[in-house]
Design a protein around this motif. Structure first.
Motif, PDB file in Angstrom:
ATOM      1  N   ARG A 123      19.006 -14.961 -31.236  1.00 55.75           N
ATOM      2  CA  ARG A 123      18.250 -13.745 -30.932  1.00 55.75           C
ATOM      3  C   ARG A 123      19.051 -12.847 -29.987  1.00 55.75           C
ATOM      4  O   ARG A 123      19.766 -13.337 -29.119  1.00 55.75           O
ATOM      5  N   LEU A 124      18.948 -11.541 -30.198  1.00 55.74           N
ATOM      6  CA  LEU A 124      19.752 -10.588 -29.457  1.00 55.74           C
ATOM      7  C   LEU A 124      18.907  -9.783 -28.470  1.00 55.74           C
ATOM      8  O   LEU A 124      17.725  -9.503 -28.706  1.00 55.74           O
ATOM      9  N   ALA A 125      19.537  -9.398 -27.366  1.00 54.38           N
ATOM     10  CA  ALA A 125      18.959  -8.445 -26.422  1.00 54.38           C
ATOM     11  C   ALA A 125      19.221  -7.029 -26.960  1.00 54.38           C
ATOM     12  O   ALA A 125      20.126  -6.830 -27.758  1.00 54.38           O
ATOM     13  N   PRO A 126      18.450  -6.037 -26.535  1.00 56.74           N
ATOM     14  CA  PRO A 126      17.382  -6.084 -25.543  1.00 56.74           C
ATOM     15  C   PRO A 126      16.037  -6.556 -26.081  1.00 56.74           C
ATOM     16  O   PRO A 126      15.113  -6.769 -25.303  1.00 56.74           O
ATOM     17  N   GLU A 127      15.919  -6.711 -27.407  1.00 58.55           N
ATOM     18  CA  GLU A 127      14.641  -7.166 -27.958  1.00 58.55           C
ATOM     19  C   GLU A 127      14.253  -8.532 -27.395  1.00 58.55           C
ATOM     20  O   GLU A 127      13.070  -8.806 -27.169  1.00 58.55           O
ATOM     21  N   HIS A 128      15.260  -9.365 -27.178  1.00 56.51           N
ATOM     22  CA  HIS A 128      15.035 -10.721 -26.677  1.00 56.51           C
ATOM     23  C   HIS A 128      15.988 -10.964 -25.505  1.00 56.51           C
ATOM     24  O   HIS A 128      17.131 -11.378 -25.713  1.00 56.51           O
ATOM     25  N   SER A 216      30.982   0.304 -18.405  1.00 55.75           N
ATOM     26  CA  SER A 216      29.634   0.813 -18.678  1.00 55.75           C
ATOM     27  C   SER A 216      28.934  -0.032 -19.735  1.00 55.75           C
ATOM     28  O   SER A 216      27.719  -0.268 -19.654  1.00 55.75           O
ATOM     29  N   ASN A 217      29.683  -0.520 -20.747  1.00 54.39           N
ATOM     30  CA  ASN A 217      29.107  -1.455 -21.720  1.00 54.39           C
ATOM     31  C   ASN A 217      28.603  -2.706 -21.015  1.00 54.39           C
ATOM     32  O   ASN A 217      27.508  -3.213 -21.306  1.00 54.39           O
ATOM     33  N   SER A 218      29.418  -3.222 -20.092  1.00 58.20           N
ATOM     34  CA  SER A 218      29.062  -4.451 -19.401  1.00 58.20           C
ATOM     35  C   SER A 218      27.819  -4.268 -18.536  1.00 58.20           C
ATOM     36  O   SER A 218      26.937  -5.138 -18.495  1.00 58.20           O
ATOM     37  N   ILE A 219      27.731  -3.141 -17.856  1.00 51.95           N
ATOM     38  CA  ILE A 219      26.551  -2.865 -17.028  1.00 51.95           C
ATOM     39  C   ILE A 219      25.304  -2.797 -17.896  1.00 51.95           C
ATOM     40  O   ILE A 219      24.265  -3.394 -17.571  1.00 51.95           O
ATOM     41  N   ASP A 220      25.383  -2.071 -19.009  1.00 49.82           N
ATOM     42  CA  ASP A 220      24.224  -1.966 -19.911  1.00 49.82           C
ATOM     43  C   ASP A 220      23.840  -3.333 -20.460  1.00 49.82           C
ATOM     44  O   ASP A 220      22.656  -3.694 -20.500  1.00 49.82           O
ATOM     45  N   ALA A 221      24.831  -4.108 -20.906  1.00 52.31           N
ATOM     46  CA  ALA A 221      24.544  -5.416 -21.497  1.00 52.31           C
ATOM     47  C   ALA A 221      23.899  -6.345 -20.474  1.00 52.31           C
ATOM     48  O   ALA A 221      22.977  -7.101 -20.806  1.00 52.31           O
ATOM     49  N   CYS A 222      24.390  -6.315 -19.237  1.00 48.51           N
ATOM     50  CA  CYS A 222      23.769  -7.126 -18.185  1.00 48.51           C
ATOM     51  C   CYS A 222      22.309  -6.729 -17.982  1.00 48.51           C
ATOM     52  O   CYS A 222      21.428  -7.587 -17.840  1.00 48.51           O
TER      53      CYS A 222
END
Length: 318
Positions: A123-128, A216-222
């Motif tokens: 399962r993937l974020a941000p949904e999960h 910025s990708n890393s910040i969003d993913a975190c």
């Protein structure tokens, strides 16, 4: 571009890097959907040139909250003794990717060592948000261990492997297996893993703008995976938070010196050494994040994969 001094990209990879597909930010649902589409690797691409050596079976495996689509790769030729079982966990920042992404090194071990390789979607974020990803991956580990005889590998020779976000999950799964306790893990192999959530290391600033994975990708993913307030951050979802790394299995970590995750990976290796864990660390000159997945045939990528294979061979066969 960062104003910090930084090493040049490896000559084997510079041209490939210049031709990378455009990667947008991941700050909107539309941008996340675009990233997922771009990183949707296929089985045909994965097995290209290996069809005579490796077989593939698709199954649904029990996940933490429902079935997970999985692939099982087996050698078509005779197996060796001490057949290892490889759990490969794909990358993609927990918001993208599939079970076929970045799997080339693990497929090498199917051919070279007769390994049985299992890779599953999760399962993937941000949904999960987390711990969905680490619990799904742990469920696959438990299934593998419980079905080792059916699959045809030595239950005492399980290696957990992952790159980038998959390296984060591989490290988290290994900690979970130690603490629950769960299946015995022979070794963990972490390729340029995402291990921290601070996003303030020198390398994170040094290569903040360098595709395919930026600061910025890393910040969003975190934020997506762990929550803006880090409500989902534990030692199993952010392994760098672990205070005690004793009792973990032998570990391989590699990362490029042009990778945003370089410094957190070096720091994690140092913590493992201090905890008495046998750890081999490689920092590859001029290599950017995920380089071998995007340029698998580059000479430096082949060198890196060969070094990983030597470590696996020595771990399993002595």
């Amino acid at each position: 571009m960062s104003s910090l001094f930084r090493p040049s990209l490896h000559p084997d990879l510079a041209e490939v890097h210049n031709k990378l597909p455009r990667y947008d930010e991941i700050s909107t649902p539309e941008q996340i959907a675009n990233r997922r589409k771009t990183l949707d690797f296929t089985l045909e691409h994965t097995l290209r040139g290996r069809e005579d050596a490796i077989s593939h079976e698709e199954r649904e495996l029990p996940g933490a909250a429902g079935p997970l689509k999985a692939s099982i790769f087996r050698p078509k030729r005779s197996k060796q003794s001490k057949t290892p079982g490889i759990l490969f966990i794909h990358g993609g920042g927990h918001i993208s990717g599939s079970r076929f992404m970045g799997i080339d090194s693990a497929l090498d071990w199917v051919e070279e060592f007769g390994a049985i390789l299992v890779s599953a979607d999760y399962r993937l974020a941000p949904e999960h948000p987390q711990p969905a990803q680490v619990e799904d991956s742990y469920a696959v580990l438990e299934w593998m261990s419980g079905h080792s005889q059916e699959l045809g590998f030595d239950r005492d020779q399980i290696i957990v492997c992952g790159g980038s976000g998959g390296g984060n999950l591989a490290a988290g799964v290994t900690l979970l297996a130690r603490d629950r306790p769960g299946p015995q893990i022979r070794g963990q192999l972490l390729m340029y893993p995402w291990l921290d959530d601070s996003n303030i290391t020198h390398s994170m600033m040094q290569f903040a703008d360098l595709a395919p994975w930026t600061r910025s990708n890393s910040i969003d993913a975190c934020n997506y995976a762990l929550g803006v307030n880090r409500e989902h951050a534990t030692i199993y979802t952010v392994p760098s938070h672990a205070k005690d790394l004793r009792g973990l299995p032998p570990t391989w970590i590699d990362v490029g010196d042009a990778d945003v995750f370089r410094d957190e990976d070096v720091d994690y290796a140092s913590k493992l050494w201090k905890a008495g864990v046998s750890t081999e660390l490689h920092v590859w000159p001029g290599c950017w994040h995920g380089f071998d997945a995007f340029a698998p045939d580059a000479p430096i990528s082949r060198k890196v994969r060969s070094a990983r294979s030597v470590w696996v061979r020595d771990l399993i066969f002595g």
